[in-house]
Scaffold this active site. Structure first.
Site, PDB file in Angstrom:
ATOM      1  N   THR A 555       0.772  -1.232   0.021  1.00  0.00           N
ATOM      2  CA  THR A 555      -0.021  -0.055   0.118  1.00  0.00           C
ATOM      3  C   THR A 555       0.767   1.034   0.020  1.00  0.00           C
ATOM      4  O   THR A 555       2.168   1.076   0.010  1.00  0.00           O
ATOM      5  CB  THR A 555      -0.704   0.010   1.246  1.00  0.00           C
ATOM      6  OG1 THR A 555      -0.182   0.299   2.262  1.00  0.00           O
ATOM      7  CG2 THR A 555      -1.512  -1.405   1.421  1.00  0.00           C
ATOM      8  N   GLY A 664       0.459   2.826 -15.287  1.00  0.00           N
ATOM      9  CA  GLY A 664       0.762   2.314 -13.803  1.00  0.00           C
ATOM     10  C   GLY A 664       2.143   2.627 -13.616  1.00  0.00           C
ATOM     11  O   GLY A 664       2.695   2.023 -12.828  1.00  0.00           O
ATOM     12  N   LYS A 682      13.450   8.487  -1.876  1.00  0.00           N
ATOM     13  CA  LYS A 682      14.339   7.408  -2.583  1.00  0.00           C
ATOM     14  C   LYS A 682      15.837   7.758  -2.222  1.00  0.00           C
ATOM     15  O   LYS A 682      16.609   6.972  -1.668  1.00  0.00           O
ATOM     16  CB  LYS A 682      14.202   6.882  -4.208  1.00  0.00           C
ATOM     17  CG  LYS A 682      12.857   6.456  -4.237  1.00  0.00           C
ATOM     18  CD  LYS A 682      12.639   6.227  -5.878  1.00  0.00           C
ATOM     19  CE  LYS A 682      11.283   5.681  -6.061  1.00  0.00           C
ATOM     20  NZ  LYS A 682      11.070   5.202  -7.490  1.00  0.00           N
TER      21      LYS A 682
END
Length: 814
Positions: A555, A664, A682
């Protein structure tokens, strides 16, 4: 001669007794046979309930008496032809009348003595044995019934009577030597004292009766017929993978039976062991099964451990104090106090410092033990030399048993490591010098997990079962489930891993199935699940306490990430596609990592940076092997790389971004990608994994997005981008005019991190980067001039799912 004993489940009802008759018919045709039987299944407990109700003045004892009577009348009517029922029906009626008179007396007096309890509980075997003897005769198997009360003599310690072997041996030898019949039948459990008063041999007394007779008559074999096909490597109610032990030594059988293996009771072994009589454990309901052979020395079957067993309802009592060190007599006084109160000691352990003595006893005796020991050491307690007795309850003992463990190094280490990896805390340890038994005291709530973990460690060489709980079944989650489904057989055959999906949850529904959810039809199953509730889902995972559990978060939910600490503290590993935890405040990031280390669990988040690329794993390998990171340059957004590789000015920038979202590649809110937030996360994760303490606000973001695009809804975002097309086209033209490409680059150098759009010339390592690819360049002590380069697809549900899957396998192999 052979002795056959049939337990309560074997003679539970008429249908089962018919199976017993067939077995006896076959066995007795070959050899002289003595049969010993228990009461009908559950009858002894029923009789003790009747006795207890009578003592408390509860009229319900009469209802239970009727139940007792009816069971035996039904057995007679179902086993015998009508013409042969009369005598036995009268016997049942007469016996029940006697029993009722005894209970009426107890009811009126309000007192149940041990002697009365023995008398009441004796009626079960006394009646069942006579019914079975007549049923055998009715089936053309002539059987002589003999009352065990005329054969076995005990002392007068009612309910816990001890056998007088001298007297019993004389009676048993005289009787059986005088009998020429090929089949004799005896009730188990019951005996008499020297005054002819009924006594009983305690739980498992029918087994003991059979063993006593087998020993005294020098039987060739003793067969214990029950409802399982032998002794098992573990309790099958606790682990579905338990298997039959083909042969086992007397000593191993005694150890396992002492530690809770109820197939055979500890006293049963001693009489036959002294005579070297082999004992078979056989299954009444599967008589052709080989069973388990118990004999002097069992053959080596390749397994170091013979079996695993457990005892529940344990209390640990600890006597501690500095006044004990170097002073003799403390242990003696402790055990004398327990002995005086008739408290059985199950386990003993003492630290070499002599500062404490720890003893395991039955929890029911804990209060009595505390009072007795505190009284014994009252003077030392008053002088602060010794602390008041410490009592811990809700504990159990798990034990490894096996003669082959002797002088075999590493067994204890494997045992404790396996339990430690799964968060099973060990409270106390005991091992005798014979090395046949290693016992550990653990919390009762961990028994099932511990038994399964140990069984997997020592017996299941074929595979390791891994239990998955997956949160998130969207694009990446559904791809992961498809990959798991495809690889199930491969993982079991090639990697000895059995992946079992136990729980699934998304924003709408949640499902828990301990037998496993088929990844081939998970959608239908989940649609029929309960309404989603994150707190309940996490609670279910923790409460089920399954071995080798892994929680998989696919999620972007901060509430899910906030639950990681609860899971890791229970030694449940976490595989996170969700970046929230690893990119949260450094304090929480460090806490999660520290908890994982402390509780032997795994916190893996490879896909936080490069989807399926092994970026974090490679970085960790460099650090762990002693290398140092000096500089990181990276294109970490598959989304942005896709956008700038496909934006050539012929289409609007907003249209290319929309395409990336539809395929996506973007976050649910594309502004996280376009605004640089996702790339900031990141590079921060990589900096932290390099050892740098860094927060989001420490990272410089040279955003190329106009501020107007970052306001309002996602729809507003697209509208504003369309309006700002001239801005984006200008960025493209400036790069083209200098022969460069636009790349959104993250860098970390000398403790400083930044992200932003850069012009990359054709000679740069970042230039040849196409589609949605990511690239990371590590400059280190070992890679100074030519960096270590990791390059490949950095976005997409399929590759991201494969990265999550790789982390699952990595966590499974620990």
């Amino acid at each position: 001669m052979q002795v056959l004993k049939f337990g309560g489940t074997s003679v539970a009802n008429a249908e089962n007794i018919k199976k017993v008759i067939e077995i006896v018919k076959n066995r007795s045709a070959k050899n002289k046979t003595i049969v010993v039987v228990s009461a009908l299944g559950g009858v002894t407990d029923l009789l003790l309930t009747i006795a207890a109700l009578s003592e408390t003045g509860d009229d319900a004892y009469k209802v239970k008496l009727n139940e007792f009577e009816q069971r035996h009348l039904d057995a007679v009517k179902q086993l015998l032809p009508v013409a042969k029922q009369s005598q036995l029906l009268s016997l049942v009626k007469k016996s029940c009348n006697e029993l009722e008179d005894i209970c009426n007396g107890i009811y009126l007096l309000g007192e149940l003595t041990p002697r009365s309890k023995d008398r009441i509980s004796s009626y079960g075997e006394w009646l069942s044995s006579q019914i079975i003897a007549e049923a055998l005769s009715a089936n053309d198997v002539s059987a002589i019934w003999k009352d065990a009360k005329e054969l076995i003599v005990t002392n007068s310690a009612f309910t816990v009577a001890e056998v007088d072997f001298t007297e019993s041996e004389k009676k048993i030898k005289d009787y059986f030597s005088s009998q020429s019949a090929s089949l004799l039948l005896v009730p188990g459990f019951i005996a008499t004292d020297k005054n002819g008063i009924t006594t009983t041999l305690g739980r498992g007394g029918s087994d003991y009766t059979a063993a006593i007779i087998a020993s005294i008559v020098n039987a060739d074999t003793l067969e214990i017929w029950t409802d399982v096909s032998g002794m098992m490597t573990a309790d099958p109610r606790l682990t579905s993978n338990a298997r039959i032990i083909p042969n086992i030594s007397y000593q191993e059988a005694m150890e396992l039976s002492h530690f809770g293996a109820k197939v055979i009771y500890p006293p049963t072994i001693q009489p036959v062991m002294n005579k070297g009589i082999p004992v078979w454990i056989k299954n009444t309901f599967a008589p052709a099964d080989p069973g388990t052979l118990i004999e002097s020395s069992a053959s080596v079957n390749g397994s170091i451990v013979r079996g695993i067993s457990s005892i529940n309802n344990i209390a640990l009592i600890s006597l501690e104090g500095s006044g004990m060190v170097g002073i003799p007599g403390f242990s003696k006084r402790l055990f004398e106090a327990l002995s005086t109160e008739k408290i059985n000691v199950i386990l003993i352990t003492q630290s070499s410092s002599e500062h404490s003595i720890c003893v395991g006893i039955n929890s029911n005796d804990a209060s009595k033990a505390k009072f007795a020991i505190d009284s014994t050491f009252s003077n030392e307690i008053a002088l602060k030399k010794v602390e008041p007795l410490i009592v811990e309850t809700d504990l159990s003992i798990v034990a490894l048993v096996g003669e082959n463990m002797k002088n075999h190094t590493g067994i204890s280490g494997r045992m404790f490591s396996a339990m430690g990896r799964n968060g099973v805390n060990i409270r106390a340890i005991a091992q005798g010098s014979s090395e046949k038994n290693i016992s550990a005291v653990i919390g009762t709530h961990n028994v099932r997990k511990a038994i399964n973990v140990l069984h997997e460690e020592f017996f299941e060489t074929t595979f390791k079962q891994v239990n998955l709980f997956i949160s998130g079944t969207g694009n990446v989650g559904s791809k992961l489930l498809g990959q798991i489904h495809q690889q199930l057989d491969f993982l079991q055959e090639k990697m000895n891993l059995q992946i079992k999906i136990i729980g699934l949850s998304n924003s709408r529904k949640m499902l828990i199935e301990e037998d496993g959810i088929n990844p081939g039809n998970w959608k239908e199953k989940l649609d029929g699940g309960l309404p989603a509730d994150l707190d309940n889902f996490i609670k279910e995972i923790i409460d089920r306490n399954l071995r080798n559990s892994i929680f998989v978060d696919i999620t972007a939910n901060d509430k899910v990430a906030a639950a990681y600490d609860q899971l890791l503290e229970k030694s449940i590993s976490v595989v996170a596609c969700n970046k929230v935890a690893a990119s949260s405040a450094h304090k929480y990031y460090k806490r999660i990592k520290d908890i994982a280390r402390e509780f032997n669990s795994q916190f893996l988040f490879e896909t936080n940076v490069g989807a399926g690329l092994p970026v974090i794993a490679t970085l960790n390998d460099l650090i762990h092997s002693g290398d140092r990171i000096h500089n990181i340059q990276a294109v970490l957004s598959g989304t942005l790389n896709f956008v700038f590789n496909n934006y050539d000015g012929t289409r609007k920038f907003a249209e290319v971004v929309k395409q990336a979202q539809e395929e996506g590649y973007t976050e649910p809110d594309p502004r996280l990608d376009l605004g640089g937030t996702d790339v900031m996360r990141k590079i921060m994760i990589l900096a932290r994994e390099s050892g740098e303490k860094i927060e989001m606000e420490d990272i410089t973001n040279n955003s190329f997005m106009p501020p107007s695009c970052m306001q309002g809804t996602v729809e507003d975002f697209y509208n504003e981008m369309a309006k700002e097309e001239a801005h984006f086209k200008k960025l493209l033209e400036e790069a083209n005019s200098s022969g460069c490409k636009l790349k959104f680059v993250a860098s970390f150098n000398k403790g400083k991190a930044s992200v932003g759009l850069q012009h990359i010339d054709p000679m740069h390592d970042l230039y040849h980067l196409y589609g949605k690819d990511n690239v990371v360049l590590f400059y280190t002590d070992r890679y100074k001039e030519q960096p270590l380069v990791i390059k490949g697809a950095g976005a997409g549900a399929e590759v991201t799912a494969s990265g999550v899957f790789a982390d699952i396998i990595r966590a499974s192999k620990v």
